[in-house]
Motif scaffolding. Structure first.
Motif, PDB file in Angstrom:
ATOM      1  N   VAL A 178     -31.968 -11.000  97.680  1.00 25.83           N
ATOM      2  CA  VAL A 178     -32.498 -11.390  96.599  1.00 25.83           C
ATOM      3  C   VAL A 178     -33.634 -12.850  96.812  1.00 25.83           C
ATOM      4  O   VAL A 178     -32.913 -13.847  97.734  1.00 25.83           O
ATOM      5  CB  VAL A 178     -31.045 -11.633  95.757  1.00 25.83           C
ATOM      6  N   ALA A 179     -34.261 -12.778  95.443  1.00 27.92           N
ATOM      7  CA  ALA A 179     -35.761 -13.660  95.887  1.00 27.92           C
ATOM      8  C   ALA A 179     -35.435 -14.124  95.061  1.00 27.92           C
ATOM      9  O   ALA A 179     -35.079 -13.791  93.765  1.00 27.92           O
ATOM     10  CB  ALA A 179     -36.596 -12.948  96.936  1.00 27.92           C
ATOM     11  N   VAL A 180     -35.649 -15.221  95.111  1.00 33.98           N
ATOM     12  CA  VAL A 180     -36.013 -16.334  93.392  1.00 33.98           C
ATOM     13  C   VAL A 180     -36.725 -16.677  93.757  1.00 33.98           C
ATOM     14  O   VAL A 180     -37.171 -17.985  94.937  1.00 33.98           O
ATOM     15  CB  VAL A 180     -34.296 -17.477  93.520  1.00 33.98           C
ATOM     16  N   VAL A 181     -37.761 -16.797  92.775  1.00 32.92           N
ATOM     17  CA  VAL A 181     -38.942 -17.718  92.820  1.00 32.92           C
ATOM     18  C   VAL A 181     -39.456 -18.488  91.807  1.00 32.92           C
ATOM     19  O   VAL A 181     -39.269 -17.626  90.333  1.00 32.92           O
ATOM     20  CB  VAL A 181     -40.322 -16.201  92.662  1.00 32.92           C
ATOM     21  N   TYR A 182     -40.007 -19.721  91.537  1.00 29.63           N
ATOM     22  CA  TYR A 182     -39.758 -20.799  91.128  1.00 29.63           C
ATOM     23  C   TYR A 182     -41.614 -21.484  90.697  1.00 29.63           C
ATOM     24  O   TYR A 182     -42.167 -21.514  91.510  1.00 29.63           O
ATOM     25  CB  TYR A 182     -38.822 -21.963  91.680  1.00 29.63           C
ATOM     26  N   VAL A 183     -42.334 -20.324  89.827  1.00 30.72           N
ATOM     27  CA  VAL A 183     -43.573 -21.083  89.023  1.00 30.72           C
ATOM     28  C   VAL A 183     -43.678 -21.710  88.560  1.00 30.72           C
ATOM     29  O   VAL A 183     -43.192 -22.104  87.261  1.00 30.72           O
ATOM     30  CB  VAL A 183     -44.347 -19.976  89.164  1.00 30.72           C
ATOM     31  N   ASP A 184     -44.594 -23.528  89.037  1.00 30.10           N
ATOM     32  CA  ASP A 184     -44.830 -24.414  88.033  1.00 30.10           C
ATOM     33  C   ASP A 184     -46.062 -24.658  88.133  1.00 30.10           C
ATOM     34  O   ASP A 184     -47.038 -24.867  89.115  1.00 30.10           O
ATOM     35  CB  ASP A 184     -43.774 -25.614  89.237  1.00 30.10           C
ATOM     36  N   MET A 185     -46.405 -25.151  86.679  1.00 28.63           N
ATOM     37  CA  MET A 185     -47.951 -25.204  86.862  1.00 28.63           C
ATOM     38  C   MET A 185     -47.811 -26.707  87.175  1.00 28.63           C
ATOM     39  O   MET A 185     -47.702 -27.340  86.260  1.00 28.63           O
ATOM     40  CB  MET A 185     -48.280 -24.455  84.808  1.00 28.63           C
ATOM     41  N   LYS A 186     -49.254 -26.451  87.414  1.00 28.30           N
ATOM     42  CA  LYS A 186     -49.899 -28.476  87.889  1.00 28.30           C
ATOM     43  C   LYS A 186     -50.880 -28.575  86.688  1.00 28.30           C
ATOM     44  O   LYS A 186     -51.748 -28.210  86.203  1.00 28.30           O
ATOM     45  CB  LYS A 186     -50.523 -28.509  88.746  1.00 28.30           C
ATOM     46  N   GLY A 187     -50.295 -30.070  86.145  1.00 29.37           N
ATOM     47  CA  GLY A 187     -51.301 -30.194  85.320  1.00 29.37           C
ATOM     48  C   GLY A 187     -51.544 -29.530  83.469  1.00 29.37           C
ATOM     49  O   GLY A 187     -52.105 -29.773  83.180  1.00 29.37           O
ATOM     50  N   PHE A 188     -50.101 -29.258  83.675  1.00 24.00           N
ATOM     51  CA  PHE A 188     -50.345 -28.128  81.775  1.00 24.00           C
ATOM     52  C   PHE A 188     -50.381 -29.277  80.857  1.00 24.00           C
ATOM     53  O   PHE A 188     -50.510 -28.941  80.172  1.00 24.00           O
ATOM     54  CB  PHE A 188     -49.339 -27.288  82.431  1.00 24.00           C
ATOM     55  N   ARG A 189     -49.481 -30.424  80.842  1.00 23.88           N
ATOM     56  CA  ARG A 189     -49.120 -31.557  80.202  1.00 23.88           C
ATOM     57  C   ARG A 189     -50.527 -32.132  79.553  1.00 23.88           C
ATOM     58  O   ARG A 189     -51.228 -31.751  78.304  1.00 23.88           O
ATOM     59  CB  ARG A 189     -48.087 -32.311  80.770  1.00 23.88           C
TER      60      ARG A 189
END
Length: 636
Positions: free
Chosen positions: A202-213
């Protein structure tokens, strides 16, 4: 059957009451109605497609009957109620098994119960084993009691609906309509159980947006929601096209999580996720502008990196947000990454106590006039020596301070320490020159920096002694708010310097909007201009532009004679770097300044102002053209 039978059955189903346990609220009502009307049998009857089922029963042992012998099946076709005074005289019911056999019904009165949308679902009914009259008043009273039963049914329906909505809100994100954190967690748990049983991965993929704030702060929450919805849809469509078993959800804020069960090849997975990252970073349209998303993706694998949902999610999140991977859009967790993260956590933990334990120090690196070799200012730099970790690089702990919210506290400490040194030097009659202090984006955003500077100036610190440095990256989140605070500080007489000029994307815009006095050329310009004619031409153009805009230019990071000579040849007079002087303690810097003052008094007796400080006409002298005989020796 009535034409609305399907809708009626849906209404009944929506009440979720069929085949449920008896409830006192209904049983008390049927008992009361039986007593008031003096009948042996009172029922709350609900009519399904093939049966009538009794939610509440008084005086009858059976819980249901077939629909085709049901009196209530006839009643629900009426507008409000059905009354049969004597079943033996009514052709519809004379042969009914419930009339000819137990319970030997001779009288029936039923008031229609309707669901929340008005469809008839059953009755509140009265039965007797003898004929009887039932007046219009009696009928109205029965309908009033039926209204109470309806109310209870509707309350239950509304409570279940609100509960379902709460569950929906808990399980699905309001903005993107994707699974929310609790549902993602549950599906990951299920995927891990299934994978363990089938010996799969199983793969867990964490997607984090940069500068969204910055999107929310500058363009508003509505624009932010557009971005989140679009990225959520891109993720959903990307994975749905190839694997319907993948779960795509919004974890929190600007972060998404993807759960990929049963992957077989890490290389293929990496290629797949690289395609996902490229798809997510494609431009998207917002009102009045185009937005270019930037993302970081962290990946953890089960069972290699853990066998529980919490561990896998934590590890994927850690590598996605790890500062040392800032330039990689896709990062897989590894043991090396784990060690780096453990180090970061340790540094962050000890940094929180460094202020209280007097482990921090300010050092000073001079800025020089390359033509004369005389210092014209200095930059205050923060240093930290931990008793367990030893000397910790500013590049490491400042980045962590920004991430954990300590950068503002550190900045305030540096400012206070610089002002303490300036005040002490002035009291001792030592030479004073402008000391520049670095300011973070968080300090500018707090809108309290100007007030703190003003308080310092009211306690003996002169505005000409201070200079504040800000980087382009610190201004990116909210340039308008930053400019407002910077103008307030400039109005106090404190100068502003733009650090690392040329490393961002909006340098020229910053020169236009901000109350700047000094531009510090990034080391990449200095180093590149020594190696490339093209870069040297660019450097010369920037210096010319800076001069025309009446700013001053300082080259930073000068480390070699070659760089020193090249800068003078290209009309840059002021510089800072290891070639001239390394950062030094306050005591060493004081000795350095006294030596500088002696040299300056000997060479330039008019350059000492009334306050005993080094004069600053040479500091940022504009329009300089070095003579051919300009001294080129290194200043020790």
């Amino acid at each position: 059957m009535p034409s609305y039978e399907a809708a009626r059955l849906n209404e009944l189903s929506s009440l979720s009451v069929m085949d449920t346990e008896p409830e006192q609220r209904f049983d008390r009502l049927t008992a009361l109605v039986g007593d008031i009307f003096d009948v042996p049998i009172a029922l709350v009857s609900l009519v399904d497609d093939e049966r009538q089922w009794f939610k509440s029963i008084r005086g009858l042992s059976t819980k249901q009957t077939p629909r085709d012998v049901s009196f209530c099946a006839h009643a629900i076709a009426k507008r409000s109620s059905l009354v049969v005074p004597d079943t033996s005289k009514d052709a519809r019911f004379i042969d009914n098994p419930l009339v000819q056999g137990p319970p030997f019904v001779r009288f029936y009165a039923g008031a229609v119960l309707r669901g929340p949308h008005g469809y008839p679902v059953g009755t509140l009914c009265l039965l007797d084993r003898r004929p009887r009259e039932f007046s219009a008043v009696d009928e109205a009273r029965l309908e009033a009691f039926a209204a109470f039963v309806e109310h209870e049914l509707h309350v239950s329906y509304l409570q279940r609906r609100e509960h379902a909505r709460a569950q929906q809100a808990m399980l699905y994100d309001r903005v993107t309509k994707l699974p929310a954190a609790s549902l993602i967690y549950d599906r990951l748990d299920q995927a891990l159980i299934a994978a363990d049983a089938a010996d799969e991965l199983v793969a867990v993929v964490y997607v984090d947006m940069k500068g969204f704030r910055g999107v929310n702060e500058t363009l508003g929450r509505e624009a932010g929601d557009i971005v989140l919805r679009e990225l959520g849809q891109r993720l959903k469509i990307y994975f749905a096209a190839t694997d319907a078993t993948v779960t795509v959800g919004r974890w929190q804020d600007d972060r998404f999580v993807v759960v990929i069960p049963s992957y077989t090849c890490v290389r293929r997975l990496s290629d797949w996720l690289s395609g996902m990252a490229a798809r997510l970073e494609q431009p998207l349209s917002l009102p009045d502008q185009i937005y270019h998303p930037k993302i970081r993706v962290g990946v953890s694998l089960a069972p290699e990196h853990g066998d529980t949902a919490s561990v896998l999610l934590d590890k994927a999140a850690l590598v996605a947000r790890e500062p040392s991977n800032a330039h990689d859009s896709l990062v897989f967790y590894s043991n090396a990454a784990g060690r780096r993260i453990a180090r970061s956590l340790q540094v962050e933990s000890r940094l929180r106590t460094a202020l209280d334990r007097d482990q921090l120090a300010v050092v000073f690196q001079p800025k020089l006039d390359m033509l004369t070799g005389i210092a014209v200012g200095a930059e205050a730099l923060l240093r930290w020596k931990d008793p367990m970790l030893g000397a910790v690089s500013p590049g490491e702990f400042v980045r962590l301070a920004e991430r954990c919210g300590l950068v503002g506290e550190l900045g305030e400490w540096v400012l206070a320490e610089v002002c303490r040194c300036l005040d002490a030097w002035a009291r001792l009659g030592d030479p004073i020159m402008p000391i520049s202090v670095n300011v973070s984006g968080e300090e500018l955003k707090s809108q309290g920096l100007a007030d703190r500077i003003s308080a310092r100036l009211q306690h003996g610190i002169k505005a000409s002694w201070l200079e504040l440095e800000v980087t382009e990256s610190a201004l990116m989140h909210d340039i308008e708010a930053a400019a407002k605070e910077m103008h307030r500080i400039r109005d106090l007489g404190v100068r502003w310097s733009l650090d690392d000029f040329g490393t961002g994307f909006s340098s020229l815009n910053y020169l236009r909007m901000l109350p700047l006095d000094v531009v510090k050329l990034d080391r990449s310009f200095v180093n590149g201009a020594c190696k490339s004619t093209r870069d040297r031409t660019l450097l010369r153009s920037i210096l010319s532009m800076v001069e025309q805009l009446k700013f001053s230019a300082i080259a930073e990071g000068v480390e070699t004679r070659e760089e020193h000579d090249m800068l003078l040849e290209n009309q840059c007079r002021f510089a800072q770097g290891f070639f001239y002087a390394r950062p030094m303690s306050a005591t060493a810097f004081r000795t350095y300044l006294r030596s500088q003052r002696a040299n300056m008094e000997k060479s330039y007796p008019t350059a000492i102002d009334a306050y005993g400080s080094l004069a600053t006409p040479a500091h940022m002298n504009r329009g300089f053209r070095p003579p051919a005989s300009a001294p080129r020796s290194r200043v020790e």
